[in-house]
Enzyme design. Structure first.
Site, mmCIF file in Angstrom:
data_model
loop_
_atom_site.group_PDB
_atom_site.id
_atom_site.type_symbol
_atom_site.label_atom_id
_atom_site.label_comp_id
_atom_site.label_asym_id
_atom_site.label_seq_id
_atom_site.Cartn_x
_atom_site.Cartn_y
_atom_site.Cartn_z
ATOM 1 N N LYS A 4 0.852 -1.200 0.000
ATOM 2 C CA LYS A 4 0.000 0.000 0.000
ATOM 3 C C LYS A 4 0.882 1.243 0.000
ATOM 4 C CE LYS A 4 -1.956 2.755 3.009
ATOM 5 N NZ LYS A 4 -2.032 4.030 2.283
ATOM 6 N N GLY A 26 7.508 4.742 7.896
ATOM 7 C CA GLY A 26 6.660 5.917 8.073
ATOM 8 C C GLY A 26 6.856 6.500 9.456
ATOM 9 N N SER A 27 5.799 7.109 9.984
ATOM 10 C CA SER A 27 5.949 7.823 11.255
ATOM 11 C C SER A 27 6.050 6.852 12.437
ATOM 12 C CB SER A 27 4.756 8.757 11.465
ATOM 13 O OG SER A 27 3.577 7.997 11.560
ATOM 14 N N THR A 28 6.670 7.304 13.503
ATOM 15 C CA THR A 28 6.801 6.478 14.706
ATOM 16 C C THR A 28 5.418 6.179 15.288
ATOM 17 O OG1 THR A 28 9.004 7.335 15.124
ATOM 18 C CG2 THR A 28 7.850 6.417 17.013
ATOM 19 N N ALA A 29 4.496 7.164 15.218
ATOM 20 C CA ALA A 29 3.161 6.954 15.787
ATOM 21 C C ALA A 29 2.464 5.788 15.092
ATOM 22 C CB ALA A 29 2.335 8.225 15.653
ATOM 23 N N GLY A 52 3.915 3.489 13.303
ATOM 24 C CA GLY A 52 4.725 2.290 13.568
ATOM 25 C C GLY A 52 4.311 1.615 14.869
ATOM 26 N N GLU A 111 10.600 0.801 10.023
ATOM 27 C CA GLU A 111 11.614 1.835 9.778
ATOM 28 C C GLU A 111 10.913 3.171 9.978
ATOM 29 O OE1 GLU A 111 13.379 4.645 8.515
ATOM 30 O OE2 GLU A 111 13.308 3.906 6.445
ATOM 31 N N CYS A 141 13.839 10.459 6.596
ATOM 32 C CA CYS A 141 13.879 9.964 7.977
ATOM 33 C C CYS A 141 15.283 10.077 8.567
ATOM 34 C CB CYS A 141 13.387 8.529 8.036
ATOM 35 S SG CYS A 141 14.123 7.494 6.776
ATOM 36 N N GLU A 201 10.973 15.398 15.285
ATOM 37 C CA GLU A 201 11.251 15.261 13.849
ATOM 38 C C GLU A 201 10.402 16.279 13.094
ATOM 39 O OE1 GLU A 201 9.757 11.765 11.632
ATOM 40 O OE2 GLU A 201 11.789 11.618 10.817
HETATM 41 P P1 NDP Z 1 2.301 8.010 8.189
HETATM 42 O O1 NDP Z 1 3.171 7.181 9.054
HETATM 43 O O2 NDP Z 1 0.920 8.317 8.634
HETATM 44 O O3 NDP Z 1 2.147 7.301 6.748
HETATM 45 C C1 NDP Z 1 2.987 6.304 6.233
HETATM 46 C C2 NDP Z 1 2.153 5.200 5.582
HETATM 47 O O4 NDP Z 1 1.342 4.550 6.561
HETATM 48 C C3 NDP Z 1 1.179 5.705 4.531
HETATM 49 O O5 NDP Z 1 1.042 4.726 3.514
HETATM 50 C C4 NDP Z 1 -0.112 5.823 5.326
HETATM 51 O O6 NDP Z 1 -1.269 5.811 4.525
HETATM 52 C C5 NDP Z 1 -0.039 4.598 6.195
HETATM 53 N N1 NDP Z 1 -0.835 4.646 7.405
HETATM 54 C C6 NDP Z 1 -1.349 5.740 8.052
HETATM 55 N N2 NDP Z 1 -2.001 5.351 9.163
HETATM 56 C C7 NDP Z 1 -1.909 3.996 9.225
HETATM 57 C C8 NDP Z 1 -2.371 3.010 10.146
HETATM 58 N N3 NDP Z 1 -3.058 3.339 11.258
HETATM 59 N N4 NDP Z 1 -2.087 1.718 9.895
HETATM 60 C C9 NDP Z 1 -1.382 1.349 8.806
HETATM 61 N N5 NDP Z 1 -0.916 2.244 7.907
HETATM 62 C C10 NDP Z 1 -1.169 3.541 8.106
HETATM 63 O O7 NDP Z 1 3.067 9.324 7.843
HETATM 64 P P2 NDP Z 1 2.406 10.768 7.536
HETATM 65 O O8 NDP Z 1 2.202 10.844 6.102
HETATM 66 O O9 NDP Z 1 1.189 11.004 8.351
HETATM 67 O O10 NDP Z 1 3.551 11.741 8.028
HETATM 68 C C11 NDP Z 1 3.554 12.178 9.384
HETATM 69 C C12 NDP Z 1 4.942 12.286 9.907
HETATM 70 O O11 NDP Z 1 5.563 11.018 9.854
HETATM 71 C C13 NDP Z 1 5.849 13.185 9.113
HETATM 72 O O12 NDP Z 1 5.708 14.513 9.492
HETATM 73 C C14 NDP Z 1 7.209 12.633 9.454
HETATM 74 O O13 NDP Z 1 7.639 13.170 10.673
HETATM 75 C C15 NDP Z 1 6.941 11.154 9.612
HETATM 76 N N6 NDP Z 1 7.269 10.365 8.423
HETATM 77 C C16 NDP Z 1 8.375 9.590 8.475
HETATM 78 C C17 NDP Z 1 8.731 8.872 7.366
HETATM 79 C C18 NDP Z 1 9.944 8.022 7.366
HETATM 80 O O14 NDP Z 1 10.455 7.716 6.307
HETATM 81 N N7 NDP Z 1 10.417 7.577 8.501
HETATM 82 C C19 NDP Z 1 7.981 8.936 6.113
HETATM 83 C C20 NDP Z 1 6.794 9.748 6.192
HETATM 84 C C21 NDP Z 1 6.484 10.439 7.302
HETATM 85 P P3 NDP Z 1 -1.934 7.207 4.046
HETATM 86 O O15 NDP Z 1 -0.895 7.910 3.254
HETATM 87 O O16 NDP Z 1 -3.074 6.741 3.238
HETATM 88 O O17 NDP Z 1 -2.313 7.932 5.292
#
Ligand code: NDP
Length: 499
Positions: A201, A253-256, A258, A275, A309, A406
C-alpha cells in the site's frame, strides 16, 4: 562562486552594461508521462476498480492541481489482494527455482532503467521532489535494488550457509510518501528474491509510481498475484497488516503509526520490521575540511526538502569553528534554488502535502517562540504550491522542540559542543537512533565516535549515501530490523526450513 551576501547579483561589463546573475528556467519535459484520469488497483495481475466505488485525488504539490483519481480500497479489496498473493505463493512463486525468480527481477530492473526518465518525471510530479534528485537518486537506486537482489535469488544457500532458507509467505508492505518508488524497491525486491509474494500500500499522497510499477510487472510478465498494489487511507493499511493470512509486515513511516502497527501485530506470529522517524546529528569537528563539511550539511538536511527519515536535522559544530562555519553555511543557503520540482536547476522542491507544510510551519514558529535565532535566505517562493524557505536556527537549546522533534522539512537546528564526549552526549540525547554523520580528518576519531553513537547508520565525511548492499535501519523510536544488504534479505526468510 555562489550568491552569498558579498556576491554580486549581476556581472558588470563596463559601459553601464549588466548581465544578470540568474539561471534561465530549465524545465524537464513532462509529456513523457501519460497520465490517465483514473487508476484502479493492481490485484492478481489485473487493474481493478474499487468495490466501494469510491475514488480519491492525487495532487501535484507544486501547483495544487489534481493529477489523477485513485481507487479507494475497502476491506474486501484487501481480502482479494491477500488471497491473490497467497495463491501466487502456493502455486508459482514460492516453489519457483531461485534462478527463475532472478530472471523476473533482472527484467524489472532493466525495465525501470529503460523507463527511468518517465519514472523520474512522475516521481517529481506526484511527490514534489526536484527532478535532479528523482533522476539521479530515486530511480537509479530503485533499479539498483532490483539488480542487487536479483543476484541473490538463486544463491540463498550461499548467503546463509548451513541453513535452509525458505520464504515466509505473503508480505504486507506499507510505505510513505517521501521516497515512493525507492521505498517500494526496498520492500518488493528482497521480498520477491526470497520467494515471498506481496501486497503493497503506497501513501495516499504519492500512489502513482506504485501504480506505474504495476505496469512494469505486467511488462516483465510477472505471474499474476506475485505483486499486488492496493490504494486507500491509513485504515486500509491497518486492515492489510492485520489480515490473518499475512506472514510478514514491513512498514516505513511515522513512529506513531509504527507503534499502532506494532500493537496490531503483537501476539501473532507475523514477522515485523519497522523503519520510523529520526533526528540525526551531523557532527563537525574543527579539523574537518570546511567546504566539504558545508556541502555535506546542506545535502544532509535539504536533500528531498528535508523530508528524509535519516536527515541530518541537528548540526553539532565544534565551538572553535562555529562562527565562521555558520556564516559560510548561511552564504551557501542563499544560493539554494527553491521552486518548480521539474526545473533541472531546482535544489529544494515542494513540500509533499498541505498537512506536512502546516507541521513544518508550526515547528518553525515554535523554534522562534522558544528563543532560537532564525535565518532564512531571501529567496522568492512560487505563488502557488506548498513551499517553504530553507531555514537555519542557531541558539538552539537541547530541550527545545526543534532539537527534539522530527520536523521532516528543510529546517536545520545548530548546536555547539567543545569535546568529543559532549558531542556524543548531545548526539545521543534523542528518542530516535536512525543515522548520524561525523566530519573530521582523524580516522581514529571517526572509529571512536562511530562506536559510541546510538545510530543504525553513521556516515563519515559524507552524508545521505545509500547503497543496496548496505543495511539501513534504526534503534529506539526509529524502529527495528534492517533493509538493504543480506540483512534485508534475512527479514524475508525463515532460515530453518519453513514455518
Ligand atoms: P504516516 O506514518 O501516517 O504514513 C505512512 C504510511 O502509513 C502511509 O502509507 C499511510 O497511509 C499509512 N498509514 C497511516 N495510518 C496507518 C495506520 N493506522 N495503519 C497502517 N498504515 C497507516 O506518515 P504521515 O504521512 O502522516 O507523516 C507524518 C509524519 O511522519 C511526518 O511529518 C514525518 O515526521 C513522519 N514520516 C516519516 C517517514 C519516514 O520515512 N520515517 C515517512 C513519512 C512520514 P496514508 O498515506 O493513506 O495515510
Amino acid at each position: 562562486m555562489g550568491r552569498g551576501t558579498d556576491a554580486p547579483n549581476s556581472w558588470a561589463l563596463g559601459d553601464g552594461q549588466q548581465i544578470p546573475w540568474e539561471y534561465a528556467p530549465a524545465p524537464e519535459a513532462r509529456d513523457i508521462v501519460q497520465l490517465r484520469s483514473r487508476y484502479g488497483m493492481f490485484i492478481n495481475g489485473k487493474e481493478v476498480a474499487p468495490r466501494s466505488g469510491q475514488w480519491f485525488t492525487s495532487v501535484d504539490p507544486a501547483t495544487e492541481e489534481p493529477l489523477a483519481e485513485i481507487a479507494r480500497a475497502d476491506v474486501e479489496d484487501v481480502n482479494q489482494a491477500v488471497g491473490a498473493a497467497r495463491r501466487a505463493f502456493r502455486r508459482t512463486w514460492g516453489e519457483m527455482h531461485g534462478r527463475e525468480r532472478a530472471k523476473y527481477l533482472f527484467r524489472i530492473a532493466r525495465i525501470l532503467q529503460e523507463r527511468s526518465r518517465e519514472f523520474a518525471v512522475l516521481e517529481s510530479l506526484d511527490g514534489g521532489k526536484p527532478i535532479k534528485e528523482s533522476r539521479d537518486v530515486d530511480v537509479p537506486l530503485a533499479a539498483a535494488h532490483f539488480w542487487y537482489y536479483a543476484g541473490w535469488a538463486d544463491k540463498l544457500e550461499y548467503a546463509f550457509p548451513a541453513r535452509d532458507p525458505r520464504p515466509l509467505g505473503v508480505a504486507a508492505q506499507v510505505i510513505p510518501w517521501n521516497f515512493p518508488l525507492l521505498m517500494l524497491a526496498w520492500k518488493i525486491a528482497p521480498a520477491l528474491a526470497a520467494g515471498n509474494t506481496v501486497v503493497l500500500k503506497p501513501a495516499s499522497s504519492t500512489p502513482l509510481s506504485a501504480l506505474f510499477f504495476a505496469d512494469v510487472c505486467r511488462q516483465a510478465d510477472l505471474p499474476p498475484g506475485v505483486v499486488n498494489i492496493i490504494t486507500g487511507p491509513g485504515e486500509i493499511g491497518l486492515a492489510l497488516v492485520q489480515h490473518p493470512d499475512v506472514d510478514k509486515v514491513a512498514f516505513t513511516g511515522s513512529t506513531a503509526v509504527g507503534k499502532t502497527i506494532g500493537r496490531a501485530v503483537a501476539g501473532t506470529d507475523k514477522a515485523l520490521t519497522l523503519e520510523l522517524g529520526g533526528k540525526a546529528a551531523n557532527i563537525v569537528f574543527d579539523d574537518a575540511p570546511m567546504d566539504q563539511a558545508i556541502e555535506g550539511v546542506v545535502n544532509g538536511i535539504f536533500f528531498n526538502q528535508g523530508e528524509v527519515c535519516c536527515a541530518g536535522s541537528r548540526l553539532l559544530v565544534q565551538e572553535s569553528i562555529a562562527e565562521p562555519f555558520i556564516e559560510r553555511l548561511k552564504d551557501r543557503l542563499s544560493t539554494l534554488r527553491v521552486g518548480d520540482p521539474l526545473d533541472k536547476n531546482t535544489d529544494v522542491g515542494a513540500i509533499n502535502n498541505a498537512a506536512q507544510l502546516a507541521k513544518i510551519e508550526e515547528l518553525v514558529e515554535a523554534g522562534v517562540a522558544e528563543g532560537a535565532e532564525m535565518y532564512q535566505p531571501a529567496c522568492e517562493l512560487p505563488a502557488r504550491g506548498w513551499f517553504v524557505r530553507p531555514t537555519l536556527f542557531t541558539n538552539v537549546s537541547q530541550s527545545s522542540r526543534i532539537a527534539q522533534e522530527e520536523i521532516f522539512g528543510p529546517v536545520l537546528s545548530v548546536i555547539t559542543f567543545r569535546t568529543p564526549a559532549e558531542a556524543i552526549e548531545k548526539a545521543n540525547n534523542t528518542p530516535y537512533g536512525l543515522s548520524a554523520g561525523v566530519w573530521t580528518e582523524k580516522g581514529s576519531r571517526i572509529l571512536n565516535m562511530v562506536s559510541r553513537l546510538r545510530a543504525g547508520v553513521v556516515w563519515a565525511n559524507t552524508f545521505n549515501r545509500f547503497d543496496p548492499t548496505s543495511p539501513f535501519g534504526g534503534y529506539k523510536e526509529s524502529g527495528f530490523g534492517r533493509e538493504g544488504g543480506l540483512h534485508g534479505l534475512l527479514a524475508y526468510l525463515d532460515l530453518d526450513g519453513g514455518r
